[in-house]
Design an enzyme around this catalytic site. Sequence first.
Site, mmCIF file in Angstrom:
data_model
loop_
_atom_site.group_PDB
_atom_site.id
_atom_site.type_symbol
_atom_site.label_atom_id
_atom_site.label_comp_id
_atom_site.label_asym_id
_atom_site.label_seq_id
_atom_site.Cartn_x
_atom_site.Cartn_y
_atom_site.Cartn_z
ATOM 1 N N ASP A 201 0.913 -1.140 0.000
ATOM 2 C CA ASP A 201 0.000 0.000 0.000
ATOM 3 C C ASP A 201 0.948 1.183 0.000
ATOM 4 O O ASP A 201 1.566 1.490 1.016
ATOM 5 C CB ASP A 201 -0.870 0.006 1.267
ATOM 6 C CG ASP A 201 -1.895 1.129 1.217
ATOM 7 O OD1 ASP A 201 -1.489 2.273 0.933
ATOM 8 O OD2 ASP A 201 -3.094 0.875 1.451
ATOM 9 N N HIS A 202 1.122 1.815 -1.158
ATOM 10 C CA HIS A 202 2.244 2.764 -1.251
ATOM 11 C C HIS A 202 2.082 3.971 -0.324
ATOM 12 O O HIS A 202 3.047 4.663 -0.052
ATOM 13 C CB HIS A 202 2.524 3.180 -2.701
ATOM 14 C CG HIS A 202 1.489 4.056 -3.300
ATOM 15 N ND1 HIS A 202 0.327 3.579 -3.823
ATOM 16 C CD2 HIS A 202 1.445 5.396 -3.453
ATOM 17 C CE1 HIS A 202 -0.396 4.572 -4.275
ATOM 18 N NE2 HIS A 202 0.252 5.696 -4.074
ATOM 19 N N HIS A 264 -5.860 2.878 1.078
ATOM 20 C CA HIS A 264 -4.968 3.953 1.528
ATOM 21 C C HIS A 264 -5.547 4.774 2.693
ATOM 22 O O HIS A 264 -4.869 5.058 3.671
ATOM 23 C CB HIS A 264 -4.654 4.920 0.379
ATOM 24 C CG HIS A 264 -4.180 4.237 -0.855
ATOM 25 N ND1 HIS A 264 -3.237 3.236 -0.845
ATOM 26 C CD2 HIS A 264 -4.504 4.401 -2.171
ATOM 27 C CE1 HIS A 264 -3.004 2.829 -2.080
ATOM 28 N NE2 HIS A 264 -3.776 3.513 -2.901
#
Length: 505
Positions: A201-202, A264
């Site tokens: 999950d950047h 996110h």
Amino acid sequence: MTVSQESPTGAANSNATKGNEKLDSMTFVLFGATGDLAKRKIFPTLYNLFLDNKLPDPFAVIALGRKNFSSQAFRLHVLESLKIFSRRFPENTDSTETFLQMIHYHSLNATDNQGYLKLVDYIKHLETVLRIPENRLFYLSMAPEFIDTVTSNIKKSGLDSINGWKRLVIEKPFGFDLSSAQNLNNKLGNAFDEAEIYRIDHYLGKSMVQNLEVLKFANPMFQDIWNKENISNVQITASETVGVEERADYYDQAGAIRDMFQNHMLQILMMTAMQQPKKLNSKEIRKEKLKVMEALQPLQKENICSSIIRGQYEAGAINGIPVKGYREEPGVESLSKNDTFIAAKVLINHPAWYGVPFYIRTGKRMKEKSTRIVIEFKKKLSIVDAKDSDKTIPNLLTIEVNKEGISLQLNIKNPETNKIEPASFSFSANNGNTPAEYELLLYDVFRGNSTFFAHWKEVELAWKWVQPALEAFEKSDCPLHTYPAGSLGPVAADQLLKHDGFKWW
Ligand SMILES: NC(=O)c1ccc[n+]([C@@H]2O[C@H](COP(=O)([O-])OP(=O)(O)OC[C@H]3O[C@@H](n4cnc5c(N)ncnc54)[C@H](OP(=O)(O)O)[C@@H]3O)[C@@H](O)[C@H]2O)c1
């Protein structure tokens, strides 16, 4: 609190141990090496880690795709992507060449079972020649429908029958709803243990998100006030100015709720609301994050549409330039009911947070590009004259996730006018050399640290929380509000806060 040996943040680690941490030698097996993500992120990340002495030695990348390339031709293709996407330009030096020589292209159709047997031979050969122990990192940079095919073939072919360790990195999206995510996870479980899986999950790779723990728990001035006694509400915003771009096929099905909110935004919520872990290590941090998800007040049928506001952009202007409405975008259904904006009010049934609303909003084609967390503190003005108290503003702590800064809004007395006025103090956490998100994340995978990756239980609870909303949206039970491109979102999103006596900051 005891701080364990394990570094709490990739950011801190990157400075403290530059070139010092001994990483296991490994083979990096990249499925989807010819794709967009590999070009934009994965190869530039590996190159920058190489420049920072953060790759193991020896190290080999096996780049996989269906296309036919010789390794040398593929290296030139990688070099071209580095020129465009790397944060440091690849100079024409021996060092760049050394990096490129680590990459070996191998053609594989992921649906061809026999092809995996050839891959086993190829990897074994490289491991022998390059004297790399059997540590294999599999990175799936392919559409999610391939996850099951690839992982089951890894198992069937014996790619994972090794003396060393194996790890698996997968990209979002992880499922389309609760049951598809559970199905996918069950299948993954046949080939990899949870401890071997790194779900990217950047947003968890953003240095300010990683810094939240340190900010909260290493600073007594925040440590003791991070709770309902002192905080009136928390606002988490991720706004983009771009529209759907070339992703209409995916986005028109997914919407903002799946693309941003379920993953996110809820991850940032967990990181913001979690209480102090016993130790700053992966296990304890994840335990605390999970407690937040377990305590989220579930959506009830009767309050879904008042707790979650859906929006879709209409034509408008971004920075004075006219832009189309969502339904006019190429690839989008002309009567699409998809959401490009979500705002939600979330309550956490945890003793630290009873009664404190967490407001979350995310949208495309909004006025500005920004990801930020705003903590609004309660007004406690017992020593200020009553007549002055209404002139004060609440204290605000703002964490600018993308701009990498922190600001604090306080009340001070202006010596000239003798009046109370707001004053803002800002601090930049960006020294111009911050490693990119993927650099922090991949380095963590190399050293086997899963702190900033989404654990299955977090992902599952996040899907469980949004599932009633997905079902209500599907049945068109909740109104789809419109907003002009270039605005702050639908008016209804402002009402969500106004109703509680707050406003978006
Ligand atoms: N692009 C981004 O910025 C981004 C951001 C976040 C997440 N992601 C996620 O990352 C993953 C990859 O996205 P992407 O944008 O890189 O996709 P992409 O550009 O479409 O690339 C897909 C890759 O899969 C390979 N591929 C397709 N079918 C194959 C098959 N049958 N056998 C072997 N290889 C096959 C393609 O190689 P060949 O054509 O050579 O076979 C290509 O390398 C997706 O899960 C996406 O959701 C992407």
